[in-house]
Design an enzyme around this catalytic site. Structure first.
Site, mmCIF file in Angstrom:
data_model
loop_
_atom_site.group_PDB
_atom_site.id
_atom_site.type_symbol
_atom_site.label_atom_id
_atom_site.label_comp_id
_atom_site.label_asym_id
_atom_site.label_seq_id
_atom_site.Cartn_x
_atom_site.Cartn_y
_atom_site.Cartn_z
ATOM 1 C CD GLU A 141 107.062 -90.266 44.227
ATOM 2 O OE1 GLU A 141 106.850 -90.675 45.607
ATOM 3 O OE2 GLU A 141 106.214 -90.947 43.406
ATOM 4 C CE LYS A 192 102.623 -92.831 44.005
ATOM 5 N NZ LYS A 192 103.935 -92.155 44.250
ATOM 6 C CG ASP A 231 101.810 -101.284 28.371
ATOM 7 O OD1 ASP A 231 101.717 -100.574 28.838
ATOM 8 O OD2 ASP A 231 101.173 -101.754 27.429
ATOM 9 C CG HIS A 269 109.152 -87.590 50.192
ATOM 10 N ND1 HIS A 269 109.359 -88.335 48.989
ATOM 11 C CD2 HIS A 269 108.441 -86.618 49.817
ATOM 12 C CE1 HIS A 269 108.580 -87.886 48.087
ATOM 13 N NE2 HIS A 269 108.289 -86.782 48.406
#
Length: 443
Positions: free
Chosen positions: A85, A280, A296, A393
């Protein structure tokens, strides 16, 4: 209609690709070549990757980057991150630089207890079961000594076993709730091996327990499995400084910034729709380090989001306050991580990542990962309450848009310069590129 295939796992990689191309890709040579071009040229390394999972066709690469200048408990780290990302590593790096001059990150592992459970049904007298468990518990612990011996040498092992009555949730449902310390190992295989031995011993001991009727002896074990909900495996990370030190060349009104920042955090604490996106963003930083260090990330994600819901409503993982002129921003988060076993001993890049982090213990890795999440969240909230999230972004996303438009090296250089001073959107980039190409065609 496509017919099912038998023996697919026994085919060679080439045979798998040929079948896939014929069955699903219309014999696309281009798709076949894409799969092959991501094979590693080193046959030994490719074989290693093939054996990480099943039915391997190719390798799926993620960028492996670094976020420098993290001052954590007085030590300076460069944090490896594996993520696709745009802007995540840039944002983490900016937050690290910002807090480097304000005392850095302070972090502490509060506990490292992990949990596993044996789920079973019992139809009988509750007091009998409770007496049986007290008698049986030493035997349960004795029977796993062969499994726990090496872990105990490292200071770990089984911490406790509790009998839990869950009949209020489901008829005849009970569990052995077991706590473990696994030191530098994530410990999944160790925990599950112990649990399965507990289950076997529970059945055998129940079958010979004199107080039980024939029906009570028939304890039925449903399953034995670790839990990825680890609310006692907690790390706390925080940053703090006087409010007036929040100011910098881009943010002159420190008090106003602090007030908006606290309000943004409060919104994430009380509004689940915001909290999900808020958390998130935290996981952008956490998952990137978890992936880079061979841990993991699915287990971490599940445990973290369960923790965010522990008070019956999904809420922010981070919190902020201003008291006596001091701004404080912190997070407590459950993380079950390891630095030995699994991919940490197998994947070459994972080994490099752990070397970059100075071969940390599991506790130290918990601290580093938590800081990455806190830094990511600080950077995101800072952008949201000042310039807005899209400015930074989309500038980071610009290269992805240019690649989608098949921009040449010269076109990329010109547009990167142009969009330093203009708003980046997919359409604005496409329009500007089309205009440039039109002018060049006229020339």
């Amino acid at each position: 209609m496509i017919d099912p295939i038998s023996g697919f796992s026994k085919l060679t990689k080439e045979q798998k690709i040929t079948w896939l191309s014929k069955t699903y890709l219309n014999n696309s040579r281009e798709s076949e070549e894409v799969l092959r071009q991501y094979w590693n040229e080193n046959p030994q390394l490719q074989t290693l990757h093939d054996e990480f999972t099943e039915n391997t066709l190719s390798n799926f690469y993620l960028p492996f980057g670094i976020a420098p200048n993290f001052l954590i408990n007085g030590n300076l780290y460069a944090i490896p991150m594996a993520i696709e990302e745009s802007s995540v590593i840039a944002a983490a790096s900016k937050a690290a630089k910002y807090w480097f001059t304000r005392g850095g990150f302070n972090v502490e592992v509060l506990n490292t207890t992990k949990v596993g459970q044996v789920h079973f049904t019992y139809k009988g007298n509750l007091e009998k079961l409770e007496r049986f468990f007290e008698i049986c518990k030493p035997t349960l612990l004795k029977e796993v000594r062969g499994i726990t011996k090496n872990m105990e040498k490292r200071g770990g092992g089984v911490l406790d076993i509790e009998l839990r009555n869950k009949t209020g949730l489901m008829e005849n449902y009970f569990q052995l709730h077991c706590k473990f310390e696994t030191k530098d190992s994530m410990g999944a295989n160790f925990i599950n091996s112990c649990l399965e031995k507990f289950a076997e011993t529970l059945r055998l001991e129940a079958n010979s327990y004199a107080e039980f009727t024939s029906e009570e002896k028939n304890i039925e074990v449903i399953m034995s499995i670790l839990s990825n909900f680890v609310p006692e495996c907690i790390v706390r990370a925080e940053v703090s400084c006087p409010v007036n030190e929040l100011a910098d060349e881009k943010q002159e009104d420190a008090a106003g910034f602090a007030e908006k920042f606290l309000t943004a955090i409060k919104i994430a604490e009380v509004e689940p729709y915001r909290a999900v996106t808020h958390n998130k963003g935290i996981m952008n930083g956490i998952d990137a380090v978890v992936l880079a260090t061979g841990n993991d990330f699915r287990a971490v994600e599940a445990g973290v989001h369960a923790y965010a819901s522990r008070n019956s409503s999904y809420s922010s993982l981070t919190h902020a306050s201003v008291e006596n002129g001091t701004f404080k921003f912190w997070m407590e988060i459950p993380l079950a991580l390891g630095t030995v076993g699994g991919l940490t001993n197998l994947h070459p890049l994972v080994k490099v990542a752990l070397e970059i982090l100075q071969k940390p213990s599991a506790k130290t890795l918990m601290e580093i990962v938590a800081v990455a999440g806190l830094a990511q969240n600080f950077a995101a909230i800072r952008s949201l309450v000042t310039t807005g999230i899209q400015q930074g972004h989309m500038k980071m996303h610009l290269m992805n848009i240019l690649n989608q438009q098949n921009a040449s090296k010269e076109e990329k250089n010109e547009l990167l310069d142009y969009f330093r001073h203009h708003t980046v959107t997919h359409s604005s980039v496409a329009d500007k590129l089309e205009h440039m190409r039109g002018l060049n065609a006229v020339k």
